[in-house]
Enzyme design. Structure first.
Site, PDB file in Angstrom:
ATOM      1  N   CYS A 136     -47.322 -60.083 -36.283  1.00  0.00           N
ATOM      2  CA  CYS A 136     -47.740 -61.411 -35.804  1.00  0.00           C
ATOM      3  C   CYS A 136     -46.529 -62.264 -35.418  1.00  0.00           C
ATOM      4  CB  CYS A 136     -48.490 -62.156 -36.894  1.00  0.00           C
ATOM      5  SG  CYS A 136     -50.047 -61.438 -37.374  1.00  0.00           S
ATOM      6  N   GLU A 182     -45.967 -65.310 -36.152  1.00  0.00           N
ATOM      7  CA  GLU A 182     -45.486 -66.155 -37.254  1.00  0.00           C
ATOM      8  C   GLU A 182     -44.452 -65.418 -38.104  1.00  0.00           C
ATOM      9  OE1 GLU A 182     -48.580 -65.580 -36.305  1.00  0.00           O
ATOM     10  OE2 GLU A 182     -49.940 -67.196 -36.868  1.00  0.00           O
ATOM     11  N   CYS A 240     -52.994 -65.661 -39.874  1.00  0.00           N
ATOM     12  CA  CYS A 240     -53.783 -64.697 -40.661  1.00  0.00           C
ATOM     13  C   CYS A 240     -53.373 -64.787 -42.132  1.00  0.00           C
ATOM     14  CB  CYS A 240     -53.588 -63.278 -40.117  1.00  0.00           C
ATOM     15  SG  CYS A 240     -52.021 -62.519 -40.609  1.00  0.00           S
TER      16      CYS A 240
HETATM   17  N1  THU Z   1     -51.706 -62.501 -34.048  1.00  0.00           N
HETATM   18  C1  THU Z   1     -50.616 -63.309 -34.254  1.00  0.00           C
HETATM   19  O1  THU Z   1     -49.524 -63.033 -33.750  1.00  0.00           O
HETATM   20  N2  THU Z   1     -50.786 -64.419 -35.012  1.00  0.00           N
HETATM   21  C2  THU Z   1     -51.968 -64.856 -35.521  1.00  0.00           C
HETATM   22  O2  THU Z   1     -52.011 -65.905 -36.144  1.00  0.00           O
HETATM   23  C3  THU Z   1     -53.177 -64.049 -35.322  1.00  0.00           C
HETATM   24  C4  THU Z   1     -52.997 -62.743 -34.653  1.00  0.00           C
HETATM   25  C5  THU Z   1     -51.538 -61.348 -33.178  1.00  0.00           C
HETATM   26  C6  THU Z   1     -51.615 -59.995 -33.821  1.00  0.00           C
HETATM   27  C7  THU Z   1     -52.043 -59.129 -32.652  1.00  0.00           C
HETATM   28  O3  THU Z   1     -50.889 -58.792 -31.889  1.00  0.00           O
HETATM   29  C8  THU Z   1     -52.899 -60.051 -31.798  1.00  0.00           C
HETATM   30  O4  THU Z   1     -52.574 -61.369 -32.204  1.00  0.00           O
HETATM   31  C9  THU Z   1     -54.389 -59.826 -31.944  1.00  0.00           C
HETATM   32  O5  THU Z   1     -54.778 -59.820 -33.261  1.00  0.00           O
END
Ligand code: THU
Length: 128
Positions: free
Chosen positions: A53, A55, A86
């Site tokens: 992610c 973050e 998440c």
């Molecule tokens: N994702 C993030 O980078 N941050 C979030 O807060 C939620 C999900 C990304 C993970 C994945 O690459 C894509 O979003 C879809 O889940």
């Protein structure tokens, strides 16, 4: 730094996302208490579970650069509504400070602000 500027930095960082599988690009911008800025984006992998992610990419970059005190984190997505971090990211961020301000924004200008501790009220804390 004003919230709007931090959101703008996260929006720019979003363009560097590597998200060919979900096509969901996320940008993040983290401000330290001493005014330094770190940015990042989600990085996916063909072995899906290895994806990271935005973050945590951003937090790990800041921490491994010597930073441990943060004031605000902005997250920007192209979604209809702002998204919140998440569960894994919440726990990872909470390692440092539950008072962290989380600014969740969309590219279209919708915004919601939370305190990290309100997003993860009963975090795991390692105590001996
Ligand atoms: N994702 C993030 O980078 N941050 C979030 O807060 C939620 C999900 C990304 C993970 C994945 O690459 C894509 O979003 C879809 O889940």
């Amino acid at each position: 730094m004003r919230d709007e500027e931090l959101i703008e930095k996260a929006k720019k960082a979003k363009e560097f996302a590597h998200a060919p599988y979900s096509k969901f690009k996320v940008g993040a911008a983290l401000l330290t208490k001493n005014g330094k800025l770190y940015t990042g984006a989600n990085v996916e992998n063909s072995s899906y579970g290895l994806s990271m992610c935005a973050e945590r990419v951003t937090l790990f970059c800041a921490v491994s650069s010597g930073e441990k005190e943060f004031s605000k984190l902005a997250i920007v997505t192209d979604s209809e509504e702002p998204v919140t971090p998440c569960g894994a990211c919440r726990q990872t961020l909470l390692e440092f400070d539950g008072e962290l301000e989380i600014i969740c924004a969309t590219t279209e200008g919708k915004m919601k602000i939370y305190k990290l501790k309100e997003l993860l009220p009963e975090p795991f804390k390692f105590k001996r």
